[in-house]
Scaffold this motif. Structure first.
Motif, PDB file in Angstrom:
ATOM      1  N   ALA B 252       0.526  -1.278   0.060  1.00  0.00           N
ATOM      2  CA  ALA B 252       0.013  -0.105  -0.167  1.00  0.00           C
ATOM      3  C   ALA B 252       0.527   1.375  -0.084  1.00  0.00           C
ATOM      4  O   ALA B 252       0.706   2.588  -0.973  1.00  0.00           O
ATOM      5  N   LEU B 255       2.663   2.035  -3.783  1.00  0.00           N
ATOM      6  CA  LEU B 255       1.726   2.437  -4.295  1.00  0.00           C
ATOM      7  C   LEU B 255       1.608   4.137  -4.067  1.00  0.00           C
ATOM      8  O   LEU B 255       0.891   4.843  -4.934  1.00  0.00           O
ATOM      9  N   GLU B 259       2.709   5.781  -8.176  1.00  0.00           N
ATOM     10  CA  GLU B 259       1.114   5.406  -8.843  1.00  0.00           C
ATOM     11  C   GLU B 259       1.831   5.443 -10.702  1.00  0.00           C
ATOM     12  O   GLU B 259       1.889   6.010 -11.531  1.00  0.00           O
ATOM     13  N   TYR B 315      -2.783   1.164  -9.305  1.00  0.00           N
ATOM     14  CA  TYR B 315      -4.052   0.132  -8.872  1.00  0.00           C
ATOM     15  C   TYR B 315      -4.899   0.490 -10.184  1.00  0.00           C
ATOM     16  O   TYR B 315      -4.736   2.420 -10.579  1.00  0.00           O
ATOM     17  N   ARG B 316      -5.680   0.032 -10.293  1.00  0.00           N
ATOM     18  CA  ARG B 316      -6.800   0.683 -11.638  1.00  0.00           C
ATOM     19  C   ARG B 316      -7.809  -0.298 -11.815  1.00  0.00           C
ATOM     20  O   ARG B 316      -7.360  -1.890 -12.125  1.00  0.00           O
ATOM     21  N   LEU B 320      -4.557  -4.924  -9.161  1.00  0.00           N
ATOM     22  CA  LEU B 320      -2.688  -4.688  -8.206  1.00  0.00           C
ATOM     23  C   LEU B 320      -2.662  -4.888  -9.760  1.00  0.00           C
ATOM     24  O   LEU B 320      -2.638  -6.306 -10.275  1.00  0.00           O
ATOM     25  N   ASP B 375      -8.913  -5.557  -3.887  1.00  0.00           N
ATOM     26  CA  ASP B 375      -9.472  -4.490  -3.115  1.00  0.00           C
ATOM     27  C   ASP B 375      -8.257  -3.539  -2.774  1.00  0.00           C
ATOM     28  O   ASP B 375      -7.307  -4.126  -1.948  1.00  0.00           O
ATOM     29  N   ARG B 376      -7.870  -2.371  -3.123  1.00  0.00           N
ATOM     30  CA  ARG B 376      -7.415  -1.856  -2.669  1.00  0.00           C
ATOM     31  C   ARG B 376      -6.445  -1.599  -1.138  1.00  0.00           C
ATOM     32  O   ARG B 376      -6.073  -1.893  -0.304  1.00  0.00           O
ATOM     33  N   ASP B 377      -7.771  -1.676  -0.500  1.00  0.00           N
ATOM     34  CA  ASP B 377      -8.314  -1.701   0.878  1.00  0.00           C
ATOM     35  C   ASP B 377      -7.921  -2.478   1.838  1.00  0.00           C
ATOM     36  O   ASP B 377      -6.767  -2.486   2.890  1.00  0.00           O
ATOM     37  N   LEU B 379      -4.709  -4.539   0.476  1.00  0.00           N
ATOM     38  CA  LEU B 379      -3.174  -4.437   0.141  1.00  0.00           C
ATOM     39  C   LEU B 379      -2.659  -4.594   1.600  1.00  0.00           C
ATOM     40  O   LEU B 379      -1.737  -4.884   1.773  1.00  0.00           O
ATOM     41  N   THR B 380      -3.471  -3.425   2.008  1.00  0.00           N
ATOM     42  CA  THR B 380      -2.489  -3.447   3.875  1.00  0.00           C
ATOM     43  C   THR B 380      -1.885  -5.545   4.568  1.00  0.00           C
ATOM     44  O   THR B 380      -1.411  -4.858   5.308  1.00  0.00           O
TER      45      THR B 380
END
Lengths: 186, 506
Positions: B252, B255, B259, B315-316, B320, B375-377, B379-380
């Protein structure tokens, strides 16, 4: 490599000795196995090849089982080949329907059982001198233990002709061979 | 009690041959076949531990079965999707391409030492194809060799069943100390009347005493009677597996710092990569990927791993994108990038991967973009994991042997046009070909299939033989040819094939 050297090498698992044994005895074992694994029973050259290879593999695995006191290596290998072929025949027989004739063929005492081994070469030579197709008929009858009906079917000849040729050939051989053969052939 | 004397003992070899001719004729080939079968029996015994302590036989050791199987490449029908044409698969191609292989290819890995070359050849055919006598008659012993850099390559033998030519090839390290039991062919070619149409190689034996690796080569190319040139141009040795958890890289945070931007993909570079089942199930194809990450926007080392680096990330649209950079000349390195959920250890494989950048002569791209559906969230919660293997020794050179392809063995070809189901999908078998060496299916619209593929050949007498059993996973599409190597006796007596329940009458 003579038999003594082969035996010595076999005991030491010397690959040259096994190669020599295979070169020297394979033809003999091939025929020994072929007698019990006929084409008519669905057996192929591949079966014979595997059967003979298994004999040498047994020797490789446990060469100590061969006892020179009991006879030659050649005789020992023939005995193994015969046993393995019969065993293979019976295994195959368990998995398919076989005719009564085939069954009899598999269990029938072989011709050579009634003959002294040292005379066998002479008998072969006598049969080999006969013209075809009589020669094949006798070879099949006495060396492969085939019944006249089976020979007739295989050679596409009337059964009666097979029986006639067998009779005439026996007569002919009786004239040229000793009394011992006459007993066997009768 | 004495051994019974068999009266046949009194007959000469000539008399025995005459006698045998009435039932099962015996030839010199038969004797070689017996020798080969015997040698193979010993090999099987050694592999099973039945003849432990036999000094001449050494079982291949140190390679896990799964790894061994994975390094086998087979049936590469030069698909349009893949830029690698006419070259055996390289280590990098493993991730999502598990080629259709016959079990026989992976089954035997045994060294046969001390026997004559002829018997070794027969033993190899026994091991590889499972039978011997009926194949042996078609085998042509080649015995031609070539030298380069202290390595000797010898093409031992060849057999042909029409489209397929099978070779056994020895590679010996005459200088010593360089060739291990995990050797693998990296590049090879066989040219005849037409270019190599695919094929594969597999290691079938290794002799530590002479440092000789024996490879089986399957080539879809030359025709019977062709004068062909077999060229080995690279092989590798010293495989080392690795698995590195790069948990010090905060995805995360990375990113947030970098980006990456996207650029239009150069389609002329060719398309290679891998698809997840989901990607395929959605009816997608790699050729529709028009944009990829810009090359080399960064060069982030992966801690504990020096074979590749992260060269861009973005990320798009719920995906990822991670671009891996690697030395394109390093065909000896296989790299897979994945994500691992730190708490659960759950592994997330790429949705798809696509090769980008420059390609080496094998068609291997120097970058690979790995795209994850995550999900981007979340990624952590994930860390990168890189896995694979690499070969410590790569030998590039030229080992060439010319020979004439032997006459083809008989085969049975049938146009069938039958539908078969694999893993819930349907494929069309356009043609089947049966030969003593196995079954070839010429299929249409194979695309991706993953699932059980059970093929049974039923004989007219009611018996049957299993040709393939178990899972296959193939990604190729278009008109593909799949060969299942399995000795088939009396193929002309086969009544029908049962392929996953579909009956194909012959």
């Amino acid at each position: 490599m003579d038999e003594a050297k082969i035996i010595e090498g076999v005991r030491g698992r010397d690959e040259a000795a096994f190669s020599a044994a295979i070169s020297r005895y394979s033809r003999l074992l091939w025929v020994v196995a072929s007698r019990h694994l006929p084409k008519a029973g669905g057996f192929s050259e591949h079966d014979i090849e595997e059967c003979v290879a298994d004999v040498f593999f047994d020797l490789w695995q446990d060469s100590e089982r061969y006892d020179p006191e009991k006879g030659s290596l050649k005789s020992y290998l023939c005995m193994l080949a015969s046993r393995k072929a019969i065993s293979r025949y019976r295994r195959a027989a368990q998995s398919r329907v076989i005719s009564l004739e085939e069954l009899r063929q598999g269990d029938e005492p072989s011709f050579e059982d009634a003959l002294d081994a040292q005379d066998y070469g002479d008998l072969y030579a006598g049969i080999a001198r006969l013209p075809e197709p009589t020669r094949e008929i006798l070879m099949r009858r006495y060396f492969y233990n085939e019944q006249p009906a089976a020979i007739a079917a295989r050679m596409q000849l009337p059964k009666k002709e097979i029986e006639n040729r067998l009779y005439r050939a026996k007569k002919s051989l009786s004239c040229s061979l000793s009394e011992r053969y006459k007993e066997v052939l009768s | 009690m004495s051994y019974p004397i068999d009266p046949l003992e009194q007959l000469s070899d000539q008399e025995l041959e005459s006698l045998a001719a009435y039932e099962h004729p015996i030839t010199d080939r038969s004797i070689q076949g017996i020798q080969g079968c015997f040698t193979a029996r010993i090999a099987e015994g050694a592999e099973a531990g039945g003849t432990a302590g036999v000094p001449e036989i050494t079982e291949g050791a140190g390679i896990a079965q799964a790894t061994k199987a994975a390094r086998i490449t087979e049936v590469v029908p030069a698909p349009a999707q893949d830029a690698v044409a006419g070259v055996a698969g390289t280590a990098q191609r493993r991730p999502l391409k598990r080629y259709l292989v016959a079990a026989a290819l992976a089954a035997a890995f045994v060294v046969l030492v001390g026997f004559t070359n002829g018997s070794r050849v027969y033993a190899l055919y026994y091991q590889h194809f499972g039978e011997g006598a009926h194949i042996a008659q078609y085998v042509s012993e080649i015995g031609q060799s070539a030298h380069d850099q202290g390595f000797r390559m010898e093409v031992l033998s060849a057999v042909n069943d029409g489209d397929n030519t099978y070779l056994f090839v020895d590679v010996t390290d005459e200088a010593g100390g360089r060739l291990s039991e995990d050797a693998v062919v990296n590049r090879w070619n066989m040219t005849g009347s037409r270019p190599l149409g695919g094929g594969g190689t597999s290691l079938v034996g290794y002799d530590p005493a002479t440092e000789t690796a024996t490879f089986a080569v399957h080539s879809i190319s030359a025709k019977p009677g062709d004068s062909v040139l077999f060229t080995l141009s690279s092989f590798m040795s010293g495989a080392t597996d690795y698995s590195v958890l790069a948990d010090t890289i905060d995805i995360a945070q990375l990113l947030a710092q970098q980006e990456g931007s996207f650029v239009t993909r150069n389609a002329r570079e060719g398309t290679s990569g891998g698809l997840s089942p989901k990607f395929h199930d959605e009816g997608r194809d790699l050729s529709e990927i028009k944009e990829v990450l810009e090359l080399d926007a960064l060069a982030l080392a992966i801690p504990g791993f020096d074979k590749a680096w992260i060269s861009n990330i973005a990320y798009r649209d719920g995906m990822l994108h991670v671009q891996l950079g690697r030395d394109r000349d390093r065909g000896n390195v296989a790299v897979w990038l994945g994500l691992v959920q730190r708490d659960t250890g759950e592994r997330l494989d790429p949705y798809y991967t696509i090769g980008v950048g420059q390609r080496n002569e094998d068609g291997l791209a120097d970058h690979e973009e790995c795209v994850f559906e995550v999900d981007r969230d979340a990624l952590t919660d994930y860390s990168f994991v890189v896995e694979g293997f690499y070969y410590t020794q790569v030998f590039d050179g030229t080992w060439e042997v010319g020979f004439r392809v032997p006459e083809r063995m008989d085969s049975l070809v049938r146009q069938v046009g039958a539908d078969i189901g694999i893993g819930g999908k349907t494929a069309v078998v356009a043609e089947v070909e049966l030969s003593p060496l196995g079954l070839t299916l010429r299929m249409q619209d194979t695309y991706q299939f993953k699932g059980e593929l059970n093929i049974v050949a039923a004989y007219r007498d009611g018996s049957s033989v299993t040709i393939n059993e178990g899972e296959v996973n193939t990604l190729f599409h278009g008109e593909d040819t799949f060969t299942f190597i399995r000795a088939i006796l009396d193929f002309e007596s086969i009544k029908h094939l049962d392929i996953n329940g579909a009956i194909i009458a012959l």
